[in-house]
Design a protein around this motif. Sequence first.
Motif, PDB file in Angstrom:
ATOM      1  N   LEU A   1       1.585  -4.635  13.928  1.00  0.00           N
ATOM      2  CA  LEU A   1       1.113  -4.670  12.542  1.00  0.00           C
ATOM      3  C   LEU A   1      -0.318  -4.169  12.431  1.00  0.00           C
ATOM      4  O   LEU A   1      -0.666  -3.452  11.486  1.00  0.00           O
ATOM      5  N   ARG A   2      -1.156  -4.529  13.387  1.00  0.00           N
ATOM      6  CA  ARG A   2      -2.551  -4.083  13.343  1.00  0.00           C
ATOM      7  C   ARG A   2      -2.646  -2.563  13.476  1.00  0.00           C
ATOM      8  O   ARG A   2      -3.550  -1.943  12.908  1.00  0.00           O
ATOM      9  N   ALA A   3      -1.700  -1.977  14.211  1.00  0.00           N
ATOM     10  CA  ALA A   3      -1.697  -0.519  14.345  1.00  0.00           C
ATOM     11  C   ALA A   3      -1.174   0.160  13.091  1.00  0.00           C
ATOM     12  O   ALA A   3      -1.583   1.271  12.760  1.00  0.00           O
ATOM     13  N   ALA A   4      -0.291  -0.529  12.371  1.00  0.00           N
ATOM     14  CA  ALA A   4       0.365   0.092  11.219  1.00  0.00           C
ATOM     15  C   ALA A   4      -0.375  -0.115   9.902  1.00  0.00           C
ATOM     16  O   ALA A   4      -0.193   0.659   8.962  1.00  0.00           O
ATOM     17  N   VAL A   5      -1.204  -1.160   9.835  1.00  0.00           N
ATOM     18  CA  VAL A   5      -1.832  -1.522   8.558  1.00  0.00           C
ATOM     19  C   VAL A   5      -3.350  -1.354   8.656  1.00  0.00           C
ATOM     20  O   VAL A   5      -4.031  -2.173   9.295  1.00  0.00           O
TER      21      VAL A   5
ATOM     22  N   GLY B   1      10.780  -6.250   6.107  1.00  0.00           N
ATOM     23  CA  GLY B   1       9.589  -5.762   5.432  1.00  0.00           C
ATOM     24  C   GLY B   1       8.894  -6.878   4.669  1.00  0.00           C
ATOM     25  O   GLY B   1       7.663  -6.978   4.670  1.00  0.00           O
ATOM     26  N   ARG B   2       9.681  -7.760   4.042  1.00  0.00           N
ATOM     27  CA  ARG B   2       9.121  -8.884   3.295  1.00  0.00           C
ATOM     28  C   ARG B   2       8.380  -9.835   4.232  1.00  0.00           C
ATOM     29  O   ARG B   2       7.259 -10.272   3.935  1.00  0.00           O
ATOM     30  N   ALA B   3       8.995 -10.164   5.376  1.00  0.00           N
ATOM     31  CA  ALA B   3       8.343 -11.065   6.317  1.00  0.00           C
ATOM     32  C   ALA B   3       7.067 -10.455   6.885  1.00  0.00           C
ATOM     33  O   ALA B   3       6.066 -11.146   7.080  1.00  0.00           O
ATOM     34  N   ALA B   4       7.090  -9.145   7.138  1.00  0.00           N
ATOM     35  CA  ALA B   4       5.896  -8.461   7.634  1.00  0.00           C
ATOM     36  C   ALA B   4       4.770  -8.538   6.614  1.00  0.00           C
ATOM     37  O   ALA B   4       3.604  -8.749   6.964  1.00  0.00           O
ATOM     38  N   ARG B   5       5.113  -8.376   5.352  1.00  0.00           N
ATOM     39  CA  ARG B   5       4.091  -8.468   4.294  1.00  0.00           C
ATOM     40  C   ARG B   5       3.500  -9.878   4.245  1.00  0.00           C
ATOM     41  O   ARG B   5       2.289 -10.050   4.090  1.00  0.00           O
ATOM     42  N   ASP B   6       4.374 -10.888   4.367  1.00  0.00           N
ATOM     43  CA  ASP B   6       3.883 -12.263   4.356  1.00  0.00           C
ATOM     44  C   ASP B   6       2.998 -12.549   5.566  1.00  0.00           C
ATOM     45  O   ASP B   6       2.009 -13.285   5.468  1.00  0.00           O
ATOM     46  N   LEU B   7       3.353 -11.964   6.712  1.00  0.00           N
ATOM     47  CA  LEU B   7       2.561 -12.160   7.922  1.00  0.00           C
ATOM     48  C   LEU B   7       1.130 -11.677   7.727  1.00  0.00           C
ATOM     49  O   LEU B   7       0.176 -12.304   8.198  1.00  0.00           O
ATOM     50  N   VAL B   8       0.980 -10.556   7.063  1.00  0.00           N
ATOM     51  CA  VAL B   8      -0.367 -10.033   6.787  1.00  0.00           C
ATOM     52  C   VAL B   8      -1.020 -10.831   5.668  1.00  0.00           C
ATOM     53  O   VAL B   8      -2.198 -11.207   5.749  1.00  0.00           O
ATOM     54  N   ALA B   9      -0.241 -11.122   4.630  1.00  0.00           N
ATOM     55  CA  ALA B   9      -0.797 -11.761   3.435  1.00  0.00           C
ATOM     56  C   ALA B   9      -1.252 -13.194   3.676  1.00  0.00           C
ATOM     57  O   ALA B   9      -2.065 -13.716   2.909  1.00  0.00           O
TER      58      ALA B   9
ATOM     59  N   HIS C   1      -8.622  -7.606   3.011  1.00  0.00           N
ATOM     60  CA  HIS C   1      -9.148  -6.300   3.419  1.00  0.00           C
ATOM     61  C   HIS C   1      -8.102  -5.188   3.391  1.00  0.00           C
ATOM     62  O   HIS C   1      -8.429  -4.046   3.689  1.00  0.00           O
ATOM     63  N   VAL C   2      -6.873  -5.537   3.055  1.00  0.00           N
ATOM     64  CA  VAL C   2      -5.774  -4.577   3.111  1.00  0.00           C
ATOM     65  C   VAL C   2      -5.381  -4.141   1.707  1.00  0.00           C
ATOM     66  O   VAL C   2      -5.244  -4.977   0.802  1.00  0.00           O
ATOM     67  N   ALA C   3      -5.197  -2.846   1.530  1.00  0.00           N
ATOM     68  CA  ALA C   3      -4.772  -2.322   0.230  1.00  0.00           C
ATOM     69  C   ALA C   3      -3.331  -2.747  -0.047  1.00  0.00           C
ATOM     70  O   ALA C   3      -2.480  -2.694   0.852  1.00  0.00           O
ATOM     71  N   PRO C   4      -3.005  -3.188  -1.270  1.00  0.00           N
ATOM     72  CA  PRO C   4      -1.638  -3.612  -1.600  1.00  0.00           C
ATOM     73  C   PRO C   4      -0.584  -2.558  -1.256  1.00  0.00           C
ATOM     74  O   PRO C   4       0.523  -2.896  -0.822  1.00  0.00           O
ATOM     75  N   GLN C   5      -0.917  -1.281  -1.427  1.00  0.00           N
ATOM     76  CA  GLN C   5       0.055  -0.230  -1.133  1.00  0.00           C
ATOM     77  C   GLN C   5       0.439  -0.224   0.348  1.00  0.00           C
ATOM     78  O   GLN C   5       1.589   0.040   0.704  1.00  0.00           O
TER      79      GLN C   5
ATOM     80  N   GLU D   1       4.421  -0.600   1.938  1.00  0.00           N
ATOM     81  CA  GLU D   1       5.040   0.415   2.783  1.00  0.00           C
ATOM     82  C   GLU D   1       5.590  -0.145   4.092  1.00  0.00           C
ATOM     83  O   GLU D   1       6.232   0.581   4.860  1.00  0.00           O
ATOM     84  N   LEU D   2       5.379  -1.431   4.357  1.00  0.00           N
ATOM     85  CA  LEU D   2       5.881  -2.019   5.592  1.00  0.00           C
ATOM     86  C   LEU D   2       7.407  -2.103   5.570  1.00  0.00           C
ATOM     87  O   LEU D   2       8.009  -2.518   4.579  1.00  0.00           O
ATOM     88  N   ALA D   3       8.026  -1.729   6.674  1.00  0.00           N
ATOM     89  CA  ALA D   3       9.483  -1.742   6.783  1.00  0.00           C
ATOM     90  C   ALA D   3       9.922  -2.757   7.833  1.00  0.00           C
ATOM     91  O   ALA D   3       9.097  -3.363   8.520  1.00  0.00           O
TER      92      ALA D   3
END
Length: 277
Positions: free
Chosen positions: A194-198, A236-244, A251-255, A259-261
């Motif tokens: 995730l750190r590499a992708a976001v 993708g939803r779980a990945a978004r929650d992991l970051v959120a 520090h992360v743009a919503p877009q 885009e997380l899959a």
Amino acid sequence: MSRPAPAALTSWLEVLQCPHCHHRMRIDERTLRCPSGHSFDLARAGYVSLLTGAPATSGDDDAMARARDGFLATGAYAPLRDAIGDLAPRTTERVLDIGGGTGYYLAGLLEELPQAHGLGVDTSVRALRFAARAHERAAAAAWDVFTRFPLAEGSADLVLNVFAPRNPPEFARVLAPGGHLLVVRPAVDHLAELRAAVPGMVGLDPRKEERLHAVLDPLFTTEEVREVRFPLAVSGRAARDLVAMTPSARHVAPQALEELADGTVTVSVLASLHRRR
């Protein structure tokens, strides 16, 4: 007719102290009071705020707390919760969970320790609402972890600290003789994919372990260190929650989140048990 105070909170009354004058407090319906006249009302959700002066800066806003609750409810971090239960001493009767968020790890630990009572501490109002109902033997309170805790010396058997700020001198003060501290923190490759992708995710300090031992070793003896590491398939939803649910959300743009899959991320965490010197 007002609702009675939660039984989980009354079980901590004999060790709770007024954050202003450090006198022992009593409960009057849904208000904690000390002999000096200071009072603290219980929120409708069941937690009590013992913050004084300016409000503490919370790491979790409403969106972060909801993301954390939603993600942890999937059971994705159950191996970590199980490891915490395995490490905790079986004789523990009082657990103080500092920076406990929604109460997920404290609730799991109390299931492993049927004789124990817990107190989850955080400064996020939304997280405390979740924590106050996380377990029937878990109370919830707000105070600033970087100030003197409103607890008597030797009032806890175990301090739990999972992905949260630390105050080692206060941990040692409120622990009973022979008491333990259980610290959980990310390893350097935690969520590396995730750190590499976001772009914008907060990086991990490569000297984290060195810094941790520098502050703990004068006060605690390390008894066990355990690595919890496993691949985690996420939607993708779980990945978004992991970051959120982390400070990276600020520090992360919503877009970038949208885009997380679906994919797989590495969960890599260190959990250690320390005895008070």
